[in-house]
Design a protein around this motif. Sequence first.
Motif, PDB file in Angstrom:
ATOM      1  N   THR A  51       0.845  -1.203   0.000  1.00  0.00           N
ATOM      2  CA  THR A  51       0.000   0.000   0.000  1.00  0.00           C
ATOM      3  C   THR A  51       0.873   1.242   0.000  1.00  0.00           C
ATOM      4  N   ARG A  52       0.633   2.089  -0.975  1.00  0.00           N
ATOM      5  CA  ARG A  52       1.386   3.347  -1.015  1.00  0.00           C
ATOM      6  C   ARG A  52       0.596   4.414  -0.256  1.00  0.00           C
ATOM      7  N   ILE A  53       1.249   4.995   0.736  1.00  0.00           N
ATOM      8  CA  ILE A  53       0.590   6.023   1.548  1.00  0.00           C
ATOM      9  C   ILE A  53       0.929   7.397   0.966  1.00  0.00           C
ATOM     10  N   ILE A  54      -0.101   8.180   0.712  1.00  0.00           N
ATOM     11  CA  ILE A  54       0.110   9.540   0.201  1.00  0.00           C
ATOM     12  C   ILE A  54      -0.547  10.514   1.164  1.00  0.00           C
ATOM     13  N   ASN A  55       0.239  11.387   1.755  1.00  0.00           N
ATOM     14  CA  ASN A  55      -0.292  12.359   2.719  1.00  0.00           C
ATOM     15  C   ASN A  55      -0.682  13.654   2.007  1.00  0.00           C
ATOM     16  N   VAL A  56      -1.886  14.103   2.290  1.00  0.00           N
ATOM     17  CA  VAL A  56      -2.380  15.336   1.668  1.00  0.00           C
ATOM     18  C   VAL A  56      -2.903  16.261   2.764  1.00  0.00           C
ATOM     19  N   ASP A  57      -2.421  17.505   2.777  1.00  0.00           N
ATOM     20  CA  ASP A  57      -2.951  18.498   3.720  1.00  0.00           C
ATOM     21  C   ASP A  57      -4.209  19.123   3.131  1.00  0.00           C
ATOM     22  N   ALA A  58      -5.234  19.271   3.965  1.00  0.00           N
ATOM     23  CA  ALA A  58      -6.475  19.917   3.513  1.00  0.00           C
ATOM     24  C   ALA A  58      -6.749  21.101   4.420  1.00  0.00           C
ATOM     25  N   GLN A  59      -6.781  22.293   3.837  1.00  0.00           N
ATOM     26  CA  GLN A  59      -7.167  23.472   4.609  1.00  0.00           C
ATOM     27  C   GLN A  59      -7.793  24.484   3.662  1.00  0.00           C
ATOM     28  N   LYS A  60      -8.569  25.408   4.258  1.00  0.00           N
ATOM     29  CA  LYS A  60      -9.319  26.356   3.432  1.00  0.00           C
ATOM     30  C   LYS A  60      -8.371  27.082   2.489  1.00  0.00           C
ATOM     31  N   PHE A  61      -8.474  27.031   1.263  1.00  0.00           N
ATOM     32  CA  PHE A  61      -9.381  26.284   0.401  1.00  0.00           C
ATOM     33  C   PHE A  61      -8.529  25.529  -0.613  1.00  0.00           C
ATOM     34  N   GLU A  62      -7.644  24.693  -0.088  1.00  0.00           N
ATOM     35  CA  GLU A  62      -6.757  23.968  -1.002  1.00  0.00           C
ATOM     36  C   GLU A  62      -6.297  22.640  -0.418  1.00  0.00           C
ATOM     37  N   TYR A  63      -5.921  21.770  -1.337  1.00  0.00           N
ATOM     38  CA  TYR A  63      -5.239  20.537  -0.970  1.00  0.00           C
ATOM     39  C   TYR A  63      -3.772  20.700  -1.328  1.00  0.00           C
ATOM     40  N   SER A  64      -2.919  20.154  -0.504  1.00  0.00           N
ATOM     41  CA  SER A  64      -1.493  20.195  -0.812  1.00  0.00           C
ATOM     42  C   SER A  64      -0.879  18.814  -0.555  1.00  0.00           C
ATOM     43  N   PRO A  65      -0.347  18.134  -1.566  1.00  0.00           N
ATOM     44  CA  PRO A  65      -0.290  18.564  -2.974  1.00  0.00           C
ATOM     45  C   PRO A  65      -1.675  18.527  -3.608  1.00  0.00           C
ATOM     46  N   SER A  66      -1.830  19.361  -4.646  1.00  0.00           N
ATOM     47  CA  SER A  66      -3.120  19.386  -5.336  1.00  0.00           C
ATOM     48  C   SER A  66      -3.127  18.448  -6.544  1.00  0.00           C
ATOM     49  N   VAL A  67      -1.936  17.951  -6.882  1.00  0.00           N
ATOM     50  CA  VAL A  67      -1.862  16.958  -7.967  1.00  0.00           C
ATOM     51  C   VAL A  67      -1.198  15.698  -7.410  1.00  0.00           C
ATOM     52  N   ILE A  68      -1.876  14.585  -7.585  1.00  0.00           N
ATOM     53  CA  ILE A  68      -1.359  13.302  -7.088  1.00  0.00           C
ATOM     54  C   ILE A  68      -1.197  12.382  -8.292  1.00  0.00           C
ATOM     55  N   LYS A  69       0.017  11.836  -8.429  1.00  0.00           N
ATOM     56  CA  LYS A  69       0.253  10.913  -9.553  1.00  0.00           C
ATOM     57  C   LYS A  69       0.522   9.522  -9.010  1.00  0.00           C
ATOM     58  N   ILE A  70      -0.202   8.556  -9.526  1.00  0.00           N
ATOM     59  CA  ILE A  70       0.037   7.166  -9.139  1.00  0.00           C
ATOM     60  C   ILE A  70       0.024   6.290 -10.393  1.00  0.00           C
ATOM     61  N   LYS A  71       0.437   5.044 -10.218  1.00  0.00           N
ATOM     62  CA  LYS A  71       0.459   4.119 -11.363  1.00  0.00           C
ATOM     63  C   LYS A  71      -0.770   3.205 -11.315  1.00  0.00           C
ATOM     64  N   LYS A  72      -1.238   2.845 -12.481  1.00  0.00           N
ATOM     65  CA  LYS A  72      -2.342   1.900 -12.569  1.00  0.00           C
ATOM     66  C   LYS A  72      -1.936   0.588 -11.886  1.00  0.00           C
ATOM     67  N   GLY A  73      -2.827   0.037 -11.121  1.00  0.00           N
ATOM     68  CA  GLY A  73      -2.559  -1.219 -10.425  1.00  0.00           C
ATOM     69  C   GLY A  73      -2.053  -1.035  -9.004  1.00  0.00           C
ATOM     70  N   GLU A  74      -1.631   0.202  -8.685  1.00  0.00           N
ATOM     71  CA  GLU A  74      -1.128   0.467  -7.321  1.00  0.00           C
ATOM     72  C   GLU A  74      -2.284   0.457  -6.318  1.00  0.00           C
ATOM     73  N   HIS A  75      -1.979  -0.047  -5.122  1.00  0.00           N
ATOM     74  CA  HIS A  75      -2.938   0.083  -4.027  1.00  0.00           C
ATOM     75  C   HIS A  75      -2.513   1.300  -3.210  1.00  0.00           C
ATOM     76  N   VAL A  76      -3.428   2.233  -3.061  1.00  0.00           N
ATOM     77  CA  VAL A  76      -3.067   3.547  -2.513  1.00  0.00           C
ATOM     78  C   VAL A  76      -3.953   3.897  -1.326  1.00  0.00           C
ATOM     79  N   LYS A  77      -3.343   4.521  -0.341  1.00  0.00           N
ATOM     80  CA  LYS A  77      -4.142   5.110   0.744  1.00  0.00           C
ATOM     81  C   LYS A  77      -3.797   6.595   0.808  1.00  0.00           C
ATOM     82  N   ILE A  78      -4.778   7.422   0.491  1.00  0.00           N
ATOM     83  CA  ILE A  78      -4.581   8.872   0.610  1.00  0.00           C
ATOM     84  C   ILE A  78      -4.985   9.258   2.028  1.00  0.00           C
TER      85      ILE A  78
END
Lengths: 135, 187
Positions: A51-78
């Motif tokens: 499982t690939r863990i991707i940490n994203v900060d959420a605060q008014k009014f944006e996500y950081s990072p705002s672009v997330i790139k992953i590969k097809k077939g990957e199991h991901v936890k945002i």
Amino acid sequence: MQNKKGQVVIIAVVVIALIAAGFFFFGSLGNSYSNVVSIDGGNSAENSENTRIINVDAQKFEYSPSVIKIKKGEHVKIVINNIDFNHGMVIPSLELSGVDSIEFTADEAGTFEFRCPTPCGNGHRDMVGTLIIEE
Amino acid sequence: MKKKPFFALIFLFISISALFLISYKLENSVVGNQEILNEIDKLLLPVYNQNVTESSFLKLQKLTEGDAYASDEVSEIIVLANEKEYSHIGHSLGFLYEYVQTGKIPICPGHSLSHYYVFSKHGETDLAIGNLESAKENFGAWKSGVKKDSNYDANFNLIDSLFKRVESGNLTASDDEIDVLAELPCA
């Protein structure tokens, strides 16, 4: 003498029963606690090597990072770090949503929008990001 | 002398009963219940898509039975769903999530006051009054507990002025005011 033997047997039964009950009790407690830990993406079983863990900060009014790139077939936890509000995240095209995390397998390549599902102020509609699933 | 085995058995019975009860309570507790958190996670998408009805929340209602704060919150969510007040459902789900996760009841007079206006609009008088009382009760704790950021004075003045407006007999607020109230930070 007989009486003393009887007492010893009863005490032994009490001790064994308490130990058994203790195992039952602490076993349940352990299960409850591990449930809580898995909420924040801590050292849970979900965080396996696959499982690939991707940490994203959420605060008014944006996500950081705002672009997330992953590969097809990957199991991901945002894992969503809600800084000022319980923003959460939805990825409507993939029918995914979560407050603190979203976990999925990237079955389909493409570009998908993710958004804040909880109205959080004037910039709420602009709280958008992009998930890119590459071939 | 013969009484000792009897007392030992009583002690054993009480000890095991207590352990079973504590264990049962832990397993059925709302706070820390992963099943509830998963259910809220799932509900975010249909709420976002404005595709929820009362029945969408029946599982959540069942899961939160027996917890006063959580079950009240779900009851309000169901009324909001019936009235198609989707944005307010989103907020309530967020607060419920926080409560289930941490056990801490968020102090949100702005949110309560916004629900006062929403429920009043739909003729849900009891819920409206309950939210107004909750907002008044929590205002003091909110003033001292909320983060004093650059918006604090404006937020404070908005809540304060609306309380005064209600006291003077003016029970209305604009949609913009209600939206801002609903999104005010909690303490």
